[in-house]
Write a protein that holds these residues in place. Structure first.
Motif, PDB file in Angstrom:
ATOM      1  N   LYS A  43       0.842  -1.213   0.000  1.00  0.00           N
ATOM      2  CA  LYS A  43       0.000   0.000   0.000  1.00  0.00           C
ATOM      3  C   LYS A  43       0.873   1.259   0.000  1.00  0.00           C
ATOM      4  O   LYS A  43       0.673   2.179  -0.794  1.00  0.00           O
ATOM      5  CB  LYS A  43      -0.933  -0.009   1.225  1.00  0.00           C
ATOM      6  N   SER A  44       1.824   1.310   0.913  1.00  0.00           N
ATOM      7  CA  SER A  44       2.682   2.489   1.037  1.00  0.00           C
ATOM      8  C   SER A  44       3.520   2.702  -0.222  1.00  0.00           C
ATOM      9  O   SER A  44       3.659   3.828  -0.715  1.00  0.00           O
ATOM     10  CB  SER A  44       3.594   2.352   2.261  1.00  0.00           C
ATOM     11  N   THR A  45       4.075   1.618  -0.755  1.00  0.00           N
ATOM     12  CA  THR A  45       4.914   1.736  -1.944  1.00  0.00           C
ATOM     13  C   THR A  45       4.108   2.223  -3.137  1.00  0.00           C
ATOM     14  O   THR A  45       4.570   3.058  -3.921  1.00  0.00           O
ATOM     15  CB  THR A  45       5.564   0.382  -2.263  1.00  0.00           C
ATOM     16  N   LEU A  46       2.885   1.732  -3.283  1.00  0.00           N
ATOM     17  CA  LEU A  46       2.036   2.174  -4.382  1.00  0.00           C
ATOM     18  C   LEU A  46       1.767   3.672  -4.287  1.00  0.00           C
ATOM     19  O   LEU A  46       1.873   4.404  -5.277  1.00  0.00           O
ATOM     20  CB  LEU A  46       0.730   1.381  -4.378  1.00  0.00           C
ATOM     21  N   MET A  47       1.455   4.146  -3.077  1.00  0.00           N
ATOM     22  CA  MET A  47       1.206   5.575  -2.900  1.00  0.00           C
ATOM     23  C   MET A  47       2.460   6.396  -3.175  1.00  0.00           C
ATOM     24  O   MET A  47       2.398   7.478  -3.783  1.00  0.00           O
ATOM     25  CB  MET A  47       0.667   5.839  -1.491  1.00  0.00           C
ATOM     26  N   ARG A  48       3.594   5.900  -2.747  1.00  0.00           N
ATOM     27  CA  ARG A  48       4.847   6.629  -2.981  1.00  0.00           C
ATOM     28  C   ARG A  48       5.141   6.729  -4.478  1.00  0.00           C
ATOM     29  O   ARG A  48       5.591   7.777  -4.967  1.00  0.00           O
ATOM     30  CB  ARG A  48       6.005   5.941  -2.256  1.00  0.00           C
ATOM     31  N   ARG A  49       4.879   5.656  -5.215  1.00  0.00           N
ATOM     32  CA  ARG A  49       5.132   5.684  -6.661  1.00  0.00           C
ATOM     33  C   ARG A  49       4.229   6.712  -7.351  1.00  0.00           C
ATOM     34  O   ARG A  49       4.661   7.412  -8.272  1.00  0.00           O
ATOM     35  CB  ARG A  49       4.904   4.291  -7.256  1.00  0.00           C
ATOM     36  N   VAL A  50       2.981   6.794  -6.908  1.00  0.00           N
ATOM     37  CA  VAL A  50       2.070   7.782  -7.486  1.00  0.00           C
ATOM     38  C   VAL A  50       2.570   9.195  -7.176  1.00  0.00           C
ATOM     39  O   VAL A  50       2.590  10.072  -8.044  1.00  0.00           O
ATOM     40  CB  VAL A  50       0.639   7.579  -6.957  1.00  0.00           C
ATOM     41  N   GLY A  51       2.997   9.422  -5.922  1.00  0.00           N
ATOM     42  CA  GLY A  51       3.519  10.733  -5.545  1.00  0.00           C
ATOM     43  C   GLY A  51       4.754  11.107  -6.342  1.00  0.00           C
ATOM     44  O   GLY A  51       4.887  12.259  -6.804  1.00  0.00           O
ATOM     45  N   GLU A  52       5.656  10.159  -6.537  1.00  0.00           N
ATOM     46  CA  GLU A  52       6.879  10.431  -7.301  1.00  0.00           C
ATOM     47  C   GLU A  52       6.552  10.766  -8.752  1.00  0.00           C
ATOM     48  O   GLU A  52       7.160  11.671  -9.346  1.00  0.00           O
ATOM     49  CB  GLU A  52       7.813   9.219  -7.223  1.00  0.00           C
ATOM     50  N   ALA A  53       5.582  10.051  -9.332  1.00  0.00           N
ATOM     51  CA  ALA A  53       5.190  10.332 -10.710  1.00  0.00           C
ATOM     52  C   ALA A  53       4.562  11.719 -10.818  1.00  0.00           C
ATOM     53  O   ALA A  53       4.797  12.449 -11.795  1.00  0.00           O
ATOM     54  CB  ALA A  53       4.210   9.263 -11.196  1.00  0.00           C
ATOM     55  N   ALA A  54       3.779  12.096  -9.819  1.00  0.00           N
ATOM     56  CA  ALA A  54       3.156  13.422  -9.825  1.00  0.00           C
ATOM     57  C   ALA A  54       4.206  14.525  -9.684  1.00  0.00           C
ATOM     58  O   ALA A  54       4.127  15.568 -10.348  1.00  0.00           O
ATOM     59  CB  ALA A  54       2.128  13.515  -8.701  1.00  0.00           C
ATOM     60  N   GLU A  55       5.182  14.306  -8.811  1.00  0.00           N
ATOM     61  CA  GLU A  55       6.273  15.294  -8.682  1.00  0.00           C
ATOM     62  C   GLU A  55       7.024  15.454 -10.005  1.00  0.00           C
ATOM     63  O   GLU A  55       7.355  16.572 -10.409  1.00  0.00           O
ATOM     64  CB  GLU A  55       7.239  14.852  -7.582  1.00  0.00           C
ATOM     65  N   LYS A  56       7.274  14.322 -10.662  1.00  0.00           N
ATOM     66  CA  LYS A  56       7.994  14.355 -11.941  1.00  0.00           C
ATOM     67  C   LYS A  56       7.204  15.140 -12.982  1.00  0.00           C
ATOM     68  O   LYS A  56       7.782  15.787 -13.857  1.00  0.00           O
ATOM     69  CB  LYS A  56       8.243  12.926 -12.420  1.00  0.00           C
ATOM     70  N   ALA A  57       5.866  15.093 -12.859  1.00  0.00           N
ATOM     71  CA  ALA A  57       5.002  15.824 -13.786  1.00  0.00           C
ATOM     72  C   ALA A  57       4.851  17.293 -13.389  1.00  0.00           C
ATOM     73  O   ALA A  57       4.125  18.045 -14.058  1.00  0.00           O
ATOM     74  CB  ALA A  57       3.627  15.158 -13.848  1.00  0.00           C
ATOM     75  N   GLY A  58       5.512  17.715 -12.309  1.00  0.00           N
ATOM     76  CA  GLY A  58       5.473  19.108 -11.886  1.00  0.00           C
ATOM     77  C   GLY A  58       4.267  19.482 -11.058  1.00  0.00           C
ATOM     78  O   GLY A  58       3.957  20.669 -10.911  1.00  0.00           O
ATOM     79  N   LEU A  59       3.596  18.480 -10.483  1.00  0.00           N
ATOM     80  CA  LEU A  59       2.407  18.738  -9.684  1.00  0.00           C
ATOM     81  C   LEU A  59       2.747  18.935  -8.212  1.00  0.00           C
ATOM     82  O   LEU A  59       3.765  18.423  -7.719  1.00  0.00           O
ATOM     83  CB  LEU A  59       1.422  17.571  -9.811  1.00  0.00           C
ATOM     84  N   GLU A  60       1.888  19.641  -7.522  1.00  0.00           N
ATOM     85  CA  GLU A  60       1.983  19.766  -6.068  1.00  0.00           C
ATOM     86  C   GLU A  60       1.614  18.416  -5.445  1.00  0.00           C
ATOM     87  O   GLU A  60       0.625  17.799  -5.840  1.00  0.00           O
ATOM     88  CB  GLU A  60       1.026  20.846  -5.587  1.00  0.00           C
ATOM     89  N   VAL A  61       2.411  17.977  -4.477  1.00  0.00           N
ATOM     90  CA  VAL A  61       2.170  16.690  -3.829  1.00  0.00           C
ATOM     91  C   VAL A  61       2.263  16.847  -2.318  1.00  0.00           C
ATOM     92  O   VAL A  61       3.164  17.519  -1.806  1.00  0.00           O
ATOM     93  CB  VAL A  61       3.179  15.609  -4.292  1.00  0.00           C
ATOM     94  N   GLU A  62       1.316  16.244  -1.608  1.00  0.00           N
ATOM     95  CA  GLU A  62       1.354  16.173  -0.155  1.00  0.00           C
ATOM     96  C   GLU A  62       1.483  14.704   0.244  1.00  0.00           C
ATOM     97  O   GLU A  62       0.685  13.871  -0.189  1.00  0.00           O
ATOM     98  CB  GLU A  62       0.087  16.762   0.464  1.00  0.00           C
ATOM     99  N   TYR A  63       2.509  14.414   1.049  1.00  0.00           N
ATOM    100  CA  TYR A  63       2.722  13.057   1.556  1.00  0.00           C
ATOM    101  C   TYR A  63       2.287  12.999   3.019  1.00  0.00           C
ATOM    102  O   TYR A  63       2.598  13.906   3.803  1.00  0.00           O
ATOM    103  CB  TYR A  63       4.193  12.663   1.456  1.00  0.00           C
ATOM    104  N   PHE A  64       1.607  11.920   3.379  1.00  0.00           N
ATOM    105  CA  PHE A  64       1.124  11.748   4.746  1.00  0.00           C
ATOM    106  C   PHE A  64       1.749  10.490   5.323  1.00  0.00           C
ATOM    107  O   PHE A  64       1.484   9.374   4.854  1.00  0.00           O
ATOM    108  CB  PHE A  64      -0.409  11.666   4.755  1.00  0.00           C
TER     109      PHE A  64
END
Length: 348
Positions: A43-64
């Motif tokens: 679960k955690s790894t999947l969320m981290r991968r989504v966050g990393e992809a969003a950062e790479k796309a230049g999006l704002e990301v909040e990690y919890f």
């Protein structure tokens, strides 16, 4: 764009305190994924991968981050897309509210070899029992630490000083905002690694910090400031005290890069406590501080023991997990969020 990190819940004097509902407030939700499955299913790894992809796309990301393991994630939020993924398992059980229309249940447990896992049933039950016992002890120690902190009572707010400081802080606030939404989260939490601070604010943030030693908390100041911010319709994040979450430790206005409240310990730029508090004689200061720190340390030891047990709990689940199907699920989520790498890019 700098990612920002929070804790959505905390191990407190009153037990586990959840503010998972403020990961992405309901009025701005457009897409929610609730992840289910046992420990070790990714679960955690999947969320981290989504966050990393969003950062790479230049999006704002909040990690919890998870207060039971600060290196693990409980959620990731993409505010510009109105989307979030969150762990919906105990102790913060959440399920889709608008299934299919807005919310999706992502059952990673579907990729487990349940037949093989049944051989570990008794071991898993006993490990879960031991983990629960460790958390119960942790909360007893934190409750005792809160009582010591109350007994310390190092100082009271000076009314005239509070009014003067409130005016100084209010003068920098914008006169009006928009919806005036409030989110309650944690910037720091008691974890197996100790009291961990995850929230680092953008460099351009203007800070208005006050030193708050043991037994001092600017409750009156923070309440009045919060009321003014709300009346002006300013969006805000209340960062709660990690021990007693009924207290607001810091008030953050992300849309205006403003931060008010208690400074991190030993911050040389913070206002001295004498600015706001009428400090009392502290003949027993060292005793109170030592007792408080000892109780907090004992609580952390219980969390550390619980994490070691949880790591042991994950092992059979990892062995029984089909991670090829997990990867396919991740790719479908990335595709839906328009975050899947093009064929010329490296895969995540």
């Amino acid at each position: 764009m700098q990612a920002i990190h929070y804790f959505p819940g905390g191990n407190t004097a009153g037990g586990f305190c959840s503010h998972f509902g403020d990961i992405l407030p309901a009025p701005v939700r457009r897409r929610m994924f609730y992840l289910k499955g046992g420990p070790g299913v990714g679960k955690s790894t999947l969320m981290r991968r989504v966050g990393e992809a969003a950062e790479k796309a230049g999006l704002e990301v909040e990690y919890f981050h998870c207060s039971s393991d600060p290196d693990s994630l409980d959620a990731v939020c993409l505010p510009q897309k109105g989307a979030a993924l969150m762990d919906g398992t105990a102790p913060h059980v959440y399920d889709p509210v608008l299934p299919g229309a807005r919310d999706t249940l992502v059952s990673l447990g579907d990729f487990l070899d349940e037949k093989a896992l049944r051989n570990s049933q008794e071991e898993l039950q006993e490990t879960q029992r031991q983990i629960s016992a460790r958390f119960a002890r942790c909360y007893h120690y934190l409750a005792a630490a809160a009582q010591v902190r109350k007994a310390a009572c190092a100082g009271e707010e000076k009314p005239a000083a509070m009014r003067a400081l409130l005016k100084e802080w209010t003068d920098v606030l914008p006169l009006r905002g928009g919806e005036g939404r409030c989110r309650q989260l944690f910037g720091e939490a008691f974890t197996p690694a100790g009291l961990v601070r995850r929230t680092e604010f953008p460099k351009e943030t203007r800070r208005f910090d006050l030193c708050c030693p043991l037994g001092c908390h600017p409750d009156g100041l923070m309440k009045r400031l919060g009321d003014i911010v709300a009346a002006r319709g300013l969006d805000r994040i209340e960062l709660l005290d990690p021990l007693e979450p009924e207290h607001v430790r810091q008030l953050y206005l992300p849309g205006h890069d403003l931060l008010f409240g208690c400074a991190p310990e030993n911050d040389p730029d913070a206002l001295p406590p004498e600015r706001l508090f009428a400090l009392k004689p502290r003949e027993e200061e060292r005793f109170d501080q030592n007792a408080y720190e000892l109780l907090c340390q004992r609580a952390v030891e219980q969390l550390s023991a619980a994490k070691a047990l949880h790591d042991r709990l994950e092992a059979p689940y990892i062995r029984c997990m089909d991670f090829l199907k997990w990867q396919a699920k991740l790719d479908r989520i990335l595709e839906e969020l328009s975050l899947l790498p093009s064929k010329g890019e490296n895969a995540l």
